[in-house]
Design an enzyme around this catalytic site. Sequence first.
Site, mmCIF file in Angstrom:
data_model
loop_
_atom_site.group_PDB
_atom_site.id
_atom_site.type_symbol
_atom_site.label_atom_id
_atom_site.label_comp_id
_atom_site.label_asym_id
_atom_site.label_seq_id
_atom_site.Cartn_x
_atom_site.Cartn_y
_atom_site.Cartn_z
ATOM 1 N N SER A 1 -9.894 -0.064 6.955
ATOM 2 C CA SER A 1 -9.299 0.038 5.617
ATOM 3 C C SER A 1 -8.611 -1.222 5.101
ATOM 4 C CB SER A 1 -8.313 1.197 5.563
ATOM 5 O OG SER A 1 -9.020 2.415 5.577
ATOM 6 N N SER B 1 -9.719 2.275 2.739
ATOM 7 C CA SER B 1 -8.831 2.957 1.825
ATOM 8 C C SER B 1 -7.901 2.026 1.044
ATOM 9 C CB SER B 1 -7.990 3.965 2.601
ATOM 10 O OG SER B 1 -7.156 3.283 3.530
ATOM 11 N N LYS C 1 0.849 -1.198 0.000
ATOM 12 C CA LYS C 1 0.000 0.000 0.000
ATOM 13 C C LYS C 1 0.881 1.242 0.000
ATOM 14 C CE LYS C 1 -4.008 1.980 2.467
ATOM 15 N NZ LYS C 1 -4.852 1.871 3.680
#
Lengths: 500, 102, 497
Positions: free
Chosen positions: C178, C154, C79
Amino acid sequence: MALTYEEVISKYEPSLGLEVHVELNTQTKMFCGCATVFGAAPNTQTCPVCLGMPGALPVVNEKAIESTIRIGLALNCSITPKSRFARKNYFYPDMPKNFQISQYDEPICTNGYLDVDVETDEGMQTFRIEIERVHMEEDTGKSLHVGGATGRIHGAEYSLLDYNRAGIPLVEIVTKVVSGTGKYAPEVAKAYVKELRDILRSLGVSDVKMEQGSLRCDANVSLAPIGSGKLGTRSETKNVNSLRSVERAVRGEMIRHARLLDKGERVIQETRHFQEDSGGTRSGRSKEQAEDYRYFPEPDLTPVAPAAEWVEQLRSELPEKPSLRRARLQSQWQVPDKEMAALVNAGAVDLVEETVALGADPTRARGWWLGEISRLANEAEIELTSISITPKDVARIIELISAGELTDKLARQVVAAVIAGEGDPDSVIATQGIKVVSDESALIAAIEKAIAAQPETAEKVRNGHVPAAGALIGAVMKETKGQADAARVRELLLGLLGQG
Amino acid sequence: MAANSRISREEVARIAALARITLGEDELTHLASQIDGILDAVAVVQEAAGADVPPMSHPIEVNNVSRPDVIVPSLSPEAALSGAPASEDSRFRVPQILGEEA
Amino acid sequence: MSDLIKKGAAELATLIASGEVSSREVTQAHLDQIERVDGAINAFLYVDAEGALAQAELADKARGNGSSSALNGVPLALKDVLTQKGIPTTCGSKILEGWRPPYDATVVTKLKNAGVVILGKTNMDEFAMGSSTENSAYGPTRNPWDVQRIPGGSGGGSAAALAAFEAPLAIGTDTGGSIRQPAAVTGTVGVKPTYGGVSRYGLVAFSSSLDQAGPCARTVLDTALLHQIIAGHDPKDATSINAPVPDVVAAAKSADVKGMKIGVVQELSGDGYEKGVADRFAESLAILESLGAEIVEVSCPNFKFALGAYYLIAPSEASSNLARFDAMRYGLRVGDDGARSAEEVMSMTREVGFGSEVKRRIILGTYALSAGYYDAFYGSAQKVRTLITQDFSQAYQKVDVLVSPTTPTVAFKIGEKSDDPIAMYLNDVATIPVNLAGVASMSLPAGLSEGLPVGFQIIAPAMKDDRLYRVGGALERELHKQWNGPLTNQAPNLVGQ
Ligand SMILES: [Mg+2]
Ligand SMILES: [Zn+2]
């Protein structure tokens, strides 16, 4: 018409608040392992943490906690069983994260005091300065303003930032309101900062060099009409970079406030900057609104909860208080009050103590530090403690004088050379070929030469007019380039002229 | 905006200035009404806890995490400055700073 | 298309360790898949093909030297909120465009040391603020199950990369869900470890007291293998827990729930939970019961305040954490014409550099912390945190783990909720209490609702992360029997299939 200081104090009662920031002399920064060497090349002591880079996290320096607790204990504070860090949020380019990690409602040390002595009309008087809090925080970077007036923020075209200082551990020491000082407010302020400096130095926690910024003082001053029982509006003066400036800044602000009040004007609560050259203060940017720092507990750090046993151990290991130590040394050295005060004022106590510890006679050591060396420091406009001659050098010079290898005059020459960076006393003596002319035959030759050159003067001496010998001695000293021992020259001369 | 709104447009403008975010007129209006709505929704927390409930700032309570005072190598100035929008003489170059004399 | 990409991390690691296939081949197969499908998915913001192949070669060498790492040579998607030295790190924001960090996050260091091959950086909601990955400055990520739908957020990029077989492993971060919500809506597995279980050093902070990085994969065992590698104490993170990591791999392998007490959180059901989600949840409970677990109802009355507390605490901390993006030291700088002041340049850069969700939260957080409002907002939210933590500890006196659906609904359509922040925030209603209390949680696939994945959430007490894997492993084993493999096998139209 301008009020004089005497008029100011006849009408108004001052209140003080002093905030001192001390840079600790830890090896590393408050929250990262970067070194803290003063004067290093720009941005060579920075890392993701102290540059506030995304993702980096702070971890507390345990030595900084220890030093802060020791400071708190030396200032008679209570040590908070569990204190916390908080974020103080405001934007400024010298602060990489745009928040300062500080302590807010839960500082590590609270409620202490420091007694300071001030010379008053009634003799030495002790004032107790109450300490509100002692807390930990981090320093900011340094900005260099380019363009416009050199180094000044106003009119600069741009600024250059060096973050070597960013994150250096700072301890902030805040007093409660100091009142009841009357006309001695400036002296009390100065004595407080000085005593604090001595304590910090004795603890070994900071370099306490005001000129390098490792000890910085903000002075809050307010005035109220005598007997009103109220506090006036205060101003906060920053940029006070020497002990003398502390005194000047407080006095200057008292006069400035009084003049405003006398004209029926209002004192504005604001930050002002001390001007070293004029001794006055200048208004900082006036703030349209009160600062809103949005303090909240620092989520990246855990609470500081020092074990009670550890605190007691630190307390038991505190060094002798500077005031007690001064009293002890004064009696050891058998120095009168006034002279001891002079030593303290000159910051020479440690220097003399070290010189004496190296074998020098206390009276002589005191004489050199307070005399010739202080004179040279004054000339160079530096603190005695910053002058580049060590107690070891001075002790050696005193030793050489005692052994008759240096005259006072030659010794002064050696002192000057050591301070000028020409080496230690022995190497100065060697390279400059300094030595007392003690070869009697050479001296006698020089005396005979002088007698031959001034027969009439010699005759006067022979006839018992001894004071006339001065001219002959002077000639001999000139001939030997000052390296002769004047007392011995006199002895020999008078002997030769039948007056011995 | 509702008459009983929690936050005014002016207040949002003040907060935006505090947060150093320029906002256009339209953005300001839009944001003010959204934030008002969110504040309305989150204000429920005020009913939840009385004075006897201690605040919790950290999920796992640990004390005294620190590190020894031992130097760790710093970045090189080149690495430190590698992301800088502008630099000069190994320093970060930034626009003129308004405000207090340093 | 190589069939290597369909294999899980554990299987790939075994093949690489035995020398049957090289890490280089495995890495190349995934790079090829990214090349093939990522145009449609937009899971990656940056693909480091060269670096990945170089790491793969190192892993192949390490194998020759007898590497003991359980995931040596296996590729992973990172990420874009974690720093990797020299590799662009944007956090999905324009304000960090072009920034190449000069240091590795601790998680990245651990991955590198374990021979895990980092393929590149995945898309995300800007600064991890969002539940749909629509808030990325670099365009939304699409759900491989239906490209008109969101992949969650996210960490939508990491989850979508797994579902589209672009990577067998991924790292996510979870502040309010997330990791788990994207896992739920993409039919993958994601774990938010105990707060402090995985170092946050190098994780660009959104909300420091809630953020936690964690492992993502397509199976429970793969997730456990990755968990074991990234977890553990880090002296660079003062909030990192200094205690041994529970043996999550052994727990995933044992997958034994006999005698365990599983609590169903009453407050995380009912209104707002769509039928398919509720049905899959009920079926999963039945499976766990059939495996010998005891199912009990528990009540957590303060959970109803969780959303409010979260949307005060997270924006407040974010407003402070994101203050550093000011155009002075790194990243974007706008308006520096030589005449403007630093202050003006900061404000202009932050206007242009931040997206609207980020600005909304910064302003909300600045307000919640400001003088006169702190006690009413931030202070009250902190008290709610205490109440929620008490709810958890009371529940854990009765049960070993808690369970709920991960999200109330399946993936919604892109654009459907983008200008209704409150509707968007409701997505996280079941995941947020976990972050507020710092406990551990997993989402794993429970089946489909109208063709889209449904997630099952397990919540374990702090430092009992192994319980997630025992329960998750048991449920997964039974479900895989039904599905004849991972849920992703049930997706005829899955992009990347
Ligand atoms: Mg301060
Ligand atoms: Zn540093």
